[in-house]
Design a protein around this motif. Structure first.
Motif, PDB file in Angstrom:
ATOM      1  N   ILE A 125      -8.007  11.316 -16.515  1.00 41.75           N
ATOM      2  CA  ILE A 125      -7.244  10.229 -17.127  1.00 41.75           C
ATOM      3  C   ILE A 125      -8.021   8.918 -17.127  1.00 41.75           C
ATOM      4  CG2 ILE A 125      -5.066  11.317 -16.455  1.00 41.75           C
ATOM      5  CD1 ILE A 125      -4.780   9.256 -14.236  1.00 41.75           C
ATOM      6  N   GLY A 126      -9.286   8.974 -16.708  1.00 41.03           N
ATOM      7  CA  GLY A 126     -10.142   7.802 -16.752  1.00 41.03           C
ATOM      8  C   GLY A 126      -9.833   6.750 -15.718  1.00 41.03           C
ATOM      9  N   LEU A 127      -9.351   7.173 -14.555  1.00 37.97           N
ATOM     10  CA  LEU A 127      -9.006   6.235 -13.485  1.00 37.97           C
ATOM     11  C   LEU A 127     -10.088   6.288 -12.408  1.00 37.97           C
ATOM     12  CD1 LEU A 127      -6.732   4.263 -12.697  1.00 37.97           C
ATOM     13  CD2 LEU A 127      -5.665   6.139 -11.426  1.00 37.97           C
ATOM     14  N   ALA A 128     -10.763   5.175 -12.192  1.00 40.48           N
ATOM     15  CA  ALA A 128     -11.878   5.136 -11.246  1.00 40.48           C
ATOM     16  C   ALA A 128     -11.386   4.997  -9.814  1.00 40.48           C
ATOM     17  CB  ALA A 128     -12.801   3.966 -11.587  1.00 40.48           C
ATOM     18  N   SER A 129     -12.181   5.537  -8.892  1.00 34.45           N
ATOM     19  CA  SER A 129     -11.887   5.403  -7.465  1.00 34.45           C
ATOM     20  C   SER A 129     -13.197   5.246  -6.708  1.00 34.45           C
ATOM     21  CB  SER A 129     -11.119   6.624  -6.945  1.00 34.45           C
ATOM     22  OG  SER A 129     -11.887   7.803  -7.094  1.00 34.45           O
ATOM     23  N   GLY A 130     -13.112   4.733  -5.487  1.00 40.88           N
ATOM     24  CA  GLY A 130     -14.313   4.502  -4.691  1.00 40.88           C
ATOM     25  C   GLY A 130     -14.833   5.771  -4.045  1.00 40.88           C
ATOM     26  N   GLY A 131     -16.145   5.914  -3.990  1.00 46.08           N
ATOM     27  CA  GLY A 131     -16.737   7.086  -3.355  1.00 46.08           C
ATOM     28  C   GLY A 131     -16.420   7.176  -1.874  1.00 46.08           C
ATOM     29  N   LEU A 251       1.626   4.935  -0.173  1.00 48.63           N
ATOM     30  CA  LEU A 251       1.579   4.096  -1.370  1.00 48.63           C
ATOM     31  C   LEU A 251       2.014   2.667  -1.054  1.00 48.63           C
ATOM     32  CD1 LEU A 251       1.030   3.944  -4.363  1.00 48.63           C
ATOM     33  CD2 LEU A 251       3.356   4.754  -4.799  1.00 48.63           C
ATOM     34  N   GLY A 252       3.046   2.535  -0.229  1.00 45.43           N
ATOM     35  CA  GLY A 252       3.478   1.204   0.164  1.00 45.43           C
ATOM     36  C   GLY A 252       2.408   0.455   0.933  1.00 45.43           C
ATOM     37  N   LEU A 253       1.753   1.141   1.878  1.00 45.86           N
ATOM     38  CA  LEU A 253       0.690   0.507   2.659  1.00 45.86           C
ATOM     39  C   LEU A 253      -0.512   0.169   1.779  1.00 45.86           C
ATOM     40  CD1 LEU A 253       0.822   2.690   5.905  1.00 45.86           C
ATOM     41  CD2 LEU A 253       1.618   0.336   5.619  1.00 45.86           C
ATOM     42  N   ALA A 254      -0.808   1.046   0.814  1.00 53.20           N
ATOM     43  CA  ALA A 254      -1.921   0.781  -0.100  1.00 53.20           C
ATOM     44  C   ALA A 254      -1.657  -0.471  -0.928  1.00 53.20           C
ATOM     45  CB  ALA A 254      -2.133   1.983  -1.017  1.00 53.20           C
ATOM     46  N   GLN A 255      -0.417  -0.652  -1.344  1.00 54.55           N
ATOM     47  CA  GLN A 255      -0.070  -1.853  -2.103  1.00 54.55           C
ATOM     48  C   GLN A 255      -0.184  -3.102  -1.240  1.00 54.55           C
ATOM     49  OE1 GLN A 255       0.554  -1.918  -5.494  1.00 54.55           O
ATOM     50  NE2 GLN A 255      -0.134   0.205  -5.279  1.00 54.55           N
ATOM     51  N   LEU A 256       0.275  -3.012   0.004  1.00 56.36           N
ATOM     52  CA  LEU A 256       0.173  -4.150   0.916  1.00 56.36           C
ATOM     53  C   LEU A 256      -1.286  -4.520   1.186  1.00 56.36           C
ATOM     54  CD1 LEU A 256       2.965  -3.335   3.538  1.00 56.36           C
ATOM     55  CD2 LEU A 256       2.999  -5.136   1.790  1.00 56.36           C
ATOM     56  N   ALA A 257      -2.152  -3.491   1.228  1.00 62.54           N
ATOM     57  CA  ALA A 257      -3.574  -3.732   1.485  1.00 62.54           C
ATOM     58  C   ALA A 257      -4.320  -4.183   0.243  1.00 62.54           C
ATOM     59  CB  ALA A 257      -4.219  -2.465   2.047  1.00 62.54           C
ATOM     60  N   GLY A 258      -3.672  -4.129  -0.919  1.00 64.73           N
ATOM     61  CA  GLY A 258      -4.309  -4.575  -2.155  1.00 64.73           C
ATOM     62  C   GLY A 258      -5.296  -3.598  -2.750  1.00 64.73           C
ATOM     63  N   LEU A 259      -5.155  -2.297  -2.448  1.00 67.04           N
ATOM     64  CA  LEU A 259      -6.057  -1.304  -3.033  1.00 67.04           C
ATOM     65  C   LEU A 259      -5.782  -1.165  -4.523  1.00 67.04           C
ATOM     66  CD1 LEU A 259      -5.967   1.571  -0.357  1.00 67.04           C
ATOM     67  CD2 LEU A 259      -7.578  -0.326  -0.551  1.00 67.04           C
ATOM     68  N   ASP A 260      -6.839  -0.899  -5.298  1.00 67.52           N
ATOM     69  CA  ASP A 260      -6.632  -0.723  -6.730  1.00 67.52           C
ATOM     70  C   ASP A 260      -5.969   0.629  -7.006  1.00 67.52           C
ATOM     71  OD1 ASP A 260      -8.617   1.292  -6.720  1.00 67.52           O
ATOM     72  OD2 ASP A 260     -10.194  -0.149  -7.152  1.00 67.52           O
ATOM     73  N   ALA A 261      -5.607   0.864  -8.264  1.00 66.49           N
ATOM     74  CA  ALA A 261      -4.794   2.029  -8.614  1.00 66.49           C
ATOM     75  C   ALA A 261      -5.467   3.346  -8.249  1.00 66.49           C
ATOM     76  CB  ALA A 261      -4.469   2.011 -10.108  1.00 66.49           C
TER      77      ALA A 261
END
Length: 324
Positions: A125-131, A251-261
């Motif tokens: 779907i073309g969504l990038a993530s960190g290695g 997902l809630g913690l990821a949002q609080l930490a400011g991680l990208d999608a």
């Protein structure tokens, strides 16, 4: 939010379709089988590829606050979610303590293959993530097992010698060594190393994943046929509901930490997965009387197919929606 065709991209990928081929063959009582040494070799190969590519990408991106945040969240989830699972399972069904602890560890630890399928879905779907998420995967595998051992020995179980053997298996087991070791190799060698191993960790990886998921489909369906009677409604409900709870917390913690999608999606996918390699290996030593017909079958025959068919797409869609 991805449209329906995007969300279904995972289901129509060759690797996932081969999972269903294996399951169908097992239900049809075919004699198709993958030799155990081959299956173990494929598993190690997948871990090598995931770890190595993660190390290369982490070097390219650099260690940043997102990596530290994702790693801290992953370790916390792996260590603490088994405690919540333990409390829930005591209310759901009267399991013996070894089986209860094994089931709690299963749903606190993570699945390498679910992670690989999640990476494929994000790429589709073309969504990038960190290695560096490959390193987070490795970090999340062990704490849940340690928590389960604490719960298990809380009843006064386990001789010191055996506990030392278990801890050694957890920290220097094949999965941990391969994931972390290959991550370090990729981190050190960088793009130059990727150039040399591109064919090995790229196109060949897709074929190996198809072969491995064919074997997983065979195993999951056969375990379901053999141990289905042990899966009470309470255990089945837990196997479907607890991953959603874990994924929601992640997902809630990821949002609080400011991680990208992309990174939030992978972290959520990991939290919603369940181990069927590392935990059974550790529990075989720690609690040989724990009923594998319950904790392995729940992970492999219920949670894993759920994540392949619905969970990964659902977690990804939620992460994308919250990030927009």
């Amino acid at each position: 939010m991805p449209d329906i065709s995007t969300s279904l991209a995972l289901l129509t990928s060759p690797a996932i379709l081969f999972f269903f081929v294996g399951a169908a063959a097992a239900f049809a009582r075919s004699d198709l089988a993958i030799p155990e040494p081959v299956a173990k070799g494929l598993s190690l190969y997948l871990m090598l590829c995931i770890g190595f590519k993660g190390g290369v990408e982490a070097r390219a991106a650099g260690f940043n606050g997102d990596f530290l945040a994702a790693g801290a969240i992953g370790i916390a989830l792996s260590a603490l979610m088994p405690l919540i699972a333990f409390v829930i399972l005591k209310r759901v069904r009267r399991l013996d303590r070894p089986t209860l602890c094994a089931l709690a560890a299963t749903y606190g630890s993570v699945s390498v293959v679910t992670f690989a399928a999640g990476q494929q879905h994000l790429a589709a779907i073309g969504l990038a993530s960190g290695g560096y998420m490959a390193a987070v995967l490795a970090l999340m595998e062990t704490p849940a097992i340690l928590t389960a051992l604490v719960l298990l020995n809380g009843a006064g179980r386990g001789e010191p010698g055996r506990r030392r053997t278990i801890l050694k298996e957890v920290f220097v087991g094949a999965a941990s060594v391969m994931l972390l070791g290959s991550f370090l190799v990729g981190l050190i060698s960088g793009e130059a190393g990727m150039t040399r191993l591109d064919l090995f960790v790229g196109p060949l990886f897709q074929g190996a994943l198809c072969f491995f998921l064919l074997d997983i489909g065979l195993t999951a369906a056969r375990r379901l046929m053999e141990g289905g009677r042990k899966l009470t409604p309470g255990v089945i409900g837990f196997a479907l509901g607890f991953p959603l709870l874990s994924a929601g917390v992640a997902l809630g913690l990821a949002q609080l930490a400011g991680l990208d999608a992309g990174n939030a999606a992978l972290l959520t996918i990991l939290a919603g997965s369940a181990s069927y390699i590392a935990v059974p290996a550790a529990m075989r030593l720690a609690a040989p009387e724990a009923d594998a017909g319950v904790f392995v079958t729940a992970s492999l025959a219920i949670t894993f197919p759920f994540n392949l068919t619905l969970g990964i797409a659902l977690y990804t869609a939620a992460a994308v929606w919250l990030s927009t």
